[in-house]
Design a protein around this motif. Structure first.
Motif, PDB file in Angstrom:
ATOM      1  N   TYR A 113       1.007  -1.214   0.076  1.00 56.88           N
ATOM      2  CA  TYR A 113       0.055  -0.111   0.180  1.00 56.88           C
ATOM      3  C   TYR A 113       1.321   1.624   0.150  1.00 56.88           C
ATOM      4  N   ASN A 114       2.056   1.175   0.286  1.00 61.01           N
ATOM      5  CA  ASN A 114       3.201   2.293   0.322  1.00 61.01           C
ATOM      6  C   ASN A 114       4.376   2.409  -0.502  1.00 61.01           C
ATOM      7  N   VAL A 115       4.306   1.627  -1.423  1.00 53.92           N
ATOM      8  CA  VAL A 115       5.450   1.810  -2.307  1.00 53.92           C
ATOM      9  C   VAL A 115       5.447   3.050  -3.138  1.00 53.92           C
ATOM     10  N   ASN A 116       4.859   4.005  -3.575  1.00 54.73           N
ATOM     11  CA  ASN A 116       4.792   5.129  -3.996  1.00 54.73           C
ATOM     12  C   ASN A 116       5.957   6.044  -2.616  1.00 54.73           C
ATOM     13  N   CYS A 117       5.592   5.740  -1.462  1.00 53.39           N
ATOM     14  CA  CYS A 117       6.722   6.385  -0.104  1.00 53.39           C
ATOM     15  C   CYS A 117       7.895   4.978   0.117  1.00 53.39           C
ATOM     16  N   GLU A 118       8.059   4.513  -0.044  1.00 53.19           N
ATOM     17  CA  GLU A 118       9.242   3.429  -0.574  1.00 53.19           C
ATOM     18  C   GLU A 118      10.385   4.304  -0.039  1.00 53.19           C
ATOM     19  N   GLU A 119      11.071   5.297  -1.027  1.00 54.13           N
ATOM     20  CA  GLU A 119      12.400   5.931  -1.345  1.00 54.13           C
ATOM     21  C   GLU A 119      12.405   6.248  -0.091  1.00 54.13           C
ATOM     22  N   ILE A 120      11.197   7.226  -0.036  1.00 54.11           N
ATOM     23  CA  ILE A 120      12.206   8.677   1.449  1.00 54.11           C
ATOM     24  C   ILE A 120      11.769   7.509   2.727  1.00 54.11           C
ATOM     25  N   ARG A 167      -2.861   6.780   2.708  1.00 52.87           N
ATOM     26  CA  ARG A 167      -4.117   6.787   3.124  1.00 52.87           C
ATOM     27  C   ARG A 167      -5.632   7.236   2.809  1.00 52.87           C
ATOM     28  N   TYR A 168      -5.314   8.320   2.298  1.00 52.78           N
ATOM     29  CA  TYR A 168      -6.547   9.245   1.704  1.00 52.78           C
ATOM     30  C   TYR A 168      -6.363   9.170   0.527  1.00 52.78           C
ATOM     31  N   ASP A 169      -5.501   8.156  -0.068  1.00 51.34           N
ATOM     32  CA  ASP A 169      -6.019   7.679  -1.526  1.00 51.34           C
ATOM     33  C   ASP A 169      -6.682   6.400  -1.738  1.00 51.34           C
ATOM     34  N   ARG A 170      -6.040   5.856  -0.660  1.00 55.54           N
ATOM     35  CA  ARG A 170      -6.997   4.538   0.049  1.00 55.54           C
ATOM     36  C   ARG A 170      -8.188   4.810  -0.078  1.00 55.54           C
ATOM     37  N   ALA A 171      -8.724   5.349   0.970  1.00 54.05           N
ATOM     38  CA  ALA A 171      -9.761   5.368   2.069  1.00 54.05           C
ATOM     39  C   ALA A 171     -11.028   6.075   0.560  1.00 54.05           C
ATOM     40  N   LYS A 172     -10.484   6.836  -0.552  1.00 54.72           N
ATOM     41  CA  LYS A 172     -10.819   7.338  -1.685  1.00 54.72           C
ATOM     42  C   LYS A 172     -11.753   6.774  -2.209  1.00 54.72           C
ATOM     43  N   ARG A 173     -10.602   5.538  -2.415  1.00 57.63           N
ATOM     44  CA  ARG A 173     -11.323   4.267  -3.695  1.00 57.63           C
ATOM     45  C   ARG A 173     -11.980   4.012  -2.709  1.00 57.63           C
ATOM     46  N   ASN A 174     -11.643   3.307  -0.958  1.00 59.14           N
ATOM     47  CA  ASN A 174     -12.766   2.218  -1.239  1.00 59.14           C
ATOM     48  C   ASN A 174     -13.859   3.086  -0.741  1.00 59.14           C
ATOM     49  N   ARG A 175     -14.004   4.049  -0.093  1.00 58.58           N
ATOM     50  CA  ARG A 175     -15.712   4.942  -0.271  1.00 58.58           C
ATOM     51  C   ARG A 175     -16.362   4.645  -1.675  1.00 58.58           C
ATOM     52  N   ASP A 176     -15.482   5.256  -2.765  1.00 56.36           N
ATOM     53  CA  ASP A 176     -15.935   4.910  -4.019  1.00 56.36           C
ATOM     54  C   ASP A 176     -16.396   3.560  -4.664  1.00 56.36           C
ATOM     55  N   GLU A 177     -15.941   2.526  -4.330  1.00 56.66           N
ATOM     56  CA  GLU A 177     -16.114   1.171  -4.626  1.00 56.66           C
ATOM     57  C   GLU A 177     -17.168   0.757  -3.483  1.00 56.66           C
ATOM     58  N   ALA A 178     -17.446   1.506  -2.723  1.00 60.03           N
ATOM     59  CA  ALA A 178     -18.605   0.719  -1.954  1.00 60.03           C
ATOM     60  C   ALA A 178     -19.829   1.471  -1.924  1.00 60.03           C
ATOM     61  N   ARG A 179     -19.773   2.798  -2.870  1.00 59.67           N
ATOM     62  CA  ARG A 179     -21.185   4.147  -3.409  1.00 59.67           C
ATOM     63  C   ARG A 179     -21.209   2.806  -4.780  1.00 59.67           C
ATOM     64  N   SER A 180     -20.754   1.767  -5.278  1.00 61.07           N
ATOM     65  CA  SER A 180     -20.573   1.823  -6.822  1.00 61.07           C
ATOM     66  C   SER A 180     -21.208   0.470  -6.215  1.00 61.07           C
ATOM     67  N   ASN A 181     -20.625  -0.137  -5.212  1.00 60.15           N
ATOM     68  CA  ASN A 181     -21.250  -1.005  -4.740  1.00 60.15           C
ATOM     69  C   ASN A 181     -22.630  -1.170  -4.093  1.00 60.15           C
ATOM     70  N   ARG A 182     -22.575  -0.287  -3.477  1.00 62.33           N
ATOM     71  CA  ARG A 182     -24.430   0.211  -2.398  1.00 62.33           C
ATOM     72  C   ARG A 182     -25.648   0.623  -3.880  1.00 62.33           C
ATOM     73  N   ARG A 183     -24.973   1.158  -5.208  1.00 65.99           N
ATOM     74  CA  ARG A 183     -26.064   1.642  -6.169  1.00 65.99           C
ATOM     75  C   ARG A 183     -26.610   0.171  -6.717  1.00 65.99           C
ATOM     76  N   ARG A 184     -25.398  -0.200  -7.038  1.00 60.17           N
ATOM     77  CA  ARG A 184     -25.521  -1.861  -7.796  1.00 60.17           C
ATOM     78  C   ARG A 184     -26.460  -2.763  -6.848  1.00 60.17           C
ATOM     79  N   ILE A 185     -26.129  -2.825  -5.469  1.00 59.85           N
ATOM     80  CA  ILE A 185     -26.909  -3.623  -4.604  1.00 59.85           C
ATOM     81  C   ILE A 185     -28.498  -2.763  -5.448  1.00 59.85           C
TER      82      ILE A 185
END
Length: 95
Positions: free
Chosen positions: A9-16, A51-69
Protein backbone atom coordinates in the motif's frame (compact mmCIF):
# COMPACT_ATOMS: atom_id res chain seq x y z
CA UNK A 1 4.37 -0.39 18.37
CA UNK A 2 3.55 0.81 14.88
CA UNK A 3 2.44 -1.13 11.87
CA UNK A 4 4.84 -2.20 9.15
CA UNK A 5 5.58 0.63 6.77
CA UNK A 6 7.05 -1.32 3.87
CA UNK A 7 3.82 -2.75 2.46
CA UNK A 8 2.31 -2.86 -1.03
CA UNK A 9 0.00 0.00 0.00
CA UNK A 10 2.94 2.32 0.57
CA UNK A 11 5.13 1.63 -2.45
CA UNK A 12 5.01 5.29 -3.47
CA UNK A 13 6.67 6.18 -0.16
CA UNK A 14 9.38 3.52 -0.38
CA UNK A 15 12.18 5.93 -1.26
CA UNK A 16 11.52 8.34 1.60
CA UNK A 17 11.06 5.47 4.08
CA UNK A 18 14.42 4.04 3.03
CA UNK A 19 16.00 7.46 3.59
CA UNK A 20 14.51 7.51 7.11
CA UNK A 21 15.86 4.02 7.80
CA UNK A 22 19.31 5.17 6.66
CA UNK A 23 19.08 8.26 8.88
CA UNK A 24 18.12 6.14 11.89
CA UNK A 25 21.02 3.78 11.16
CA UNK A 26 23.45 6.65 11.78
CA UNK A 27 22.95 6.14 15.50
CA UNK A 28 20.93 7.17 18.51
CA UNK A 29 22.58 10.53 19.10
CA UNK A 30 22.17 11.54 15.46
CA UNK A 31 18.41 11.06 15.60
CA UNK A 32 18.13 12.21 19.25
CA UNK A 33 19.26 15.72 18.34
CA UNK A 34 16.58 15.88 15.63
CA UNK A 35 18.57 15.27 12.46
CA UNK A 36 15.93 12.84 11.14
CA UNK A 37 12.89 14.98 11.98
CA UNK A 38 12.45 16.53 8.52
CA UNK A 39 12.60 13.14 6.83
CA UNK A 40 10.13 11.74 9.38
CA UNK A 41 7.69 14.58 8.59
CA UNK A 42 7.98 13.78 4.88
CA UNK A 43 7.29 10.10 5.59
CA UNK A 44 4.20 11.07 7.60
CA UNK A 45 2.95 13.34 4.79
CA UNK A 46 3.48 10.63 2.20
CA UNK A 47 1.78 7.93 4.29
CA UNK A 48 -1.15 10.23 5.04
CA UNK A 49 -1.60 10.95 1.33
CA UNK A 50 -1.47 7.24 0.53
CA UNK A 51 -4.00 6.48 3.27
CA UNK A 52 -6.31 9.26 2.00
CA UNK A 53 -6.13 7.93 -1.57
CA UNK A 54 -6.80 4.37 -0.41
CA UNK A 55 -9.78 5.48 1.70
CA UNK A 56 -11.19 7.48 -1.22
CA UNK A 57 -10.91 4.47 -3.54
CA UNK A 58 -12.61 2.27 -0.93
CA UNK A 59 -15.42 4.79 -0.44
CA UNK A 60 -15.99 5.12 -4.18
CA UNK A 61 -16.05 1.34 -4.60
CA UNK A 62 -18.47 0.96 -1.67
CA UNK A 63 -20.81 3.59 -3.15
CA UNK A 64 -20.70 1.85 -6.51
CA UNK A 65 -21.47 -1.52 -4.92
CA UNK A 66 -24.29 0.03 -2.90
CA UNK A 67 -25.87 1.56 -6.05
CA UNK A 68 -25.62 -1.79 -7.80
CA UNK A 69 -27.26 -3.61 -4.88
CA UNK A 70 -30.02 -1.01 -4.58
CA UNK A 71 -30.74 -1.42 -8.31
CA UNK A 72 -31.03 -5.18 -7.82
CA UNK A 73 -33.37 -4.67 -4.86
CA UNK A 74 -35.50 -2.24 -6.88
CA UNK A 75 -35.80 -4.77 -9.74
CA UNK A 76 -36.75 -7.51 -7.26
CA UNK A 77 -39.41 -5.29 -5.64
CA UNK A 78 -40.80 -4.44 -9.06
CA UNK A 79 -40.84 -8.13 -10.04
CA UNK A 80 -42.58 -9.06 -6.77
CA UNK A 81 -45.21 -6.34 -7.19
CA UNK A 82 -45.97 -7.11 -10.85
CA UNK A 83 -47.48 -10.64 -10.32
CA UNK A 84 -49.39 -9.45 -7.23
CA UNK A 85 -50.98 -6.61 -9.18
CA UNK A 86 -52.25 -9.08 -11.79
CA UNK A 87 -53.72 -11.46 -9.17
CA UNK A 88 -55.53 -8.60 -7.42
CA UNK A 89 -57.22 -7.63 -10.70
CA UNK A 90 -58.16 -11.24 -11.33
CA UNK A 91 -59.70 -11.50 -7.86
CA UNK A 92 -61.87 -8.42 -8.49
CA UNK A 93 -63.34 -9.84 -11.66
CA UNK A 94 -64.46 -13.06 -9.90
CA UNK A 95 -66.70 -11.18 -7.46
Amino acid sequence: MHSHLHTPYNVNCEEIMTALDECHAKGFLYKAVGNCNDIKREVNKCLAAERYDRAKRNRDEARSNRRRIEDIWARERAADQAPNAGSENAGDSKQ
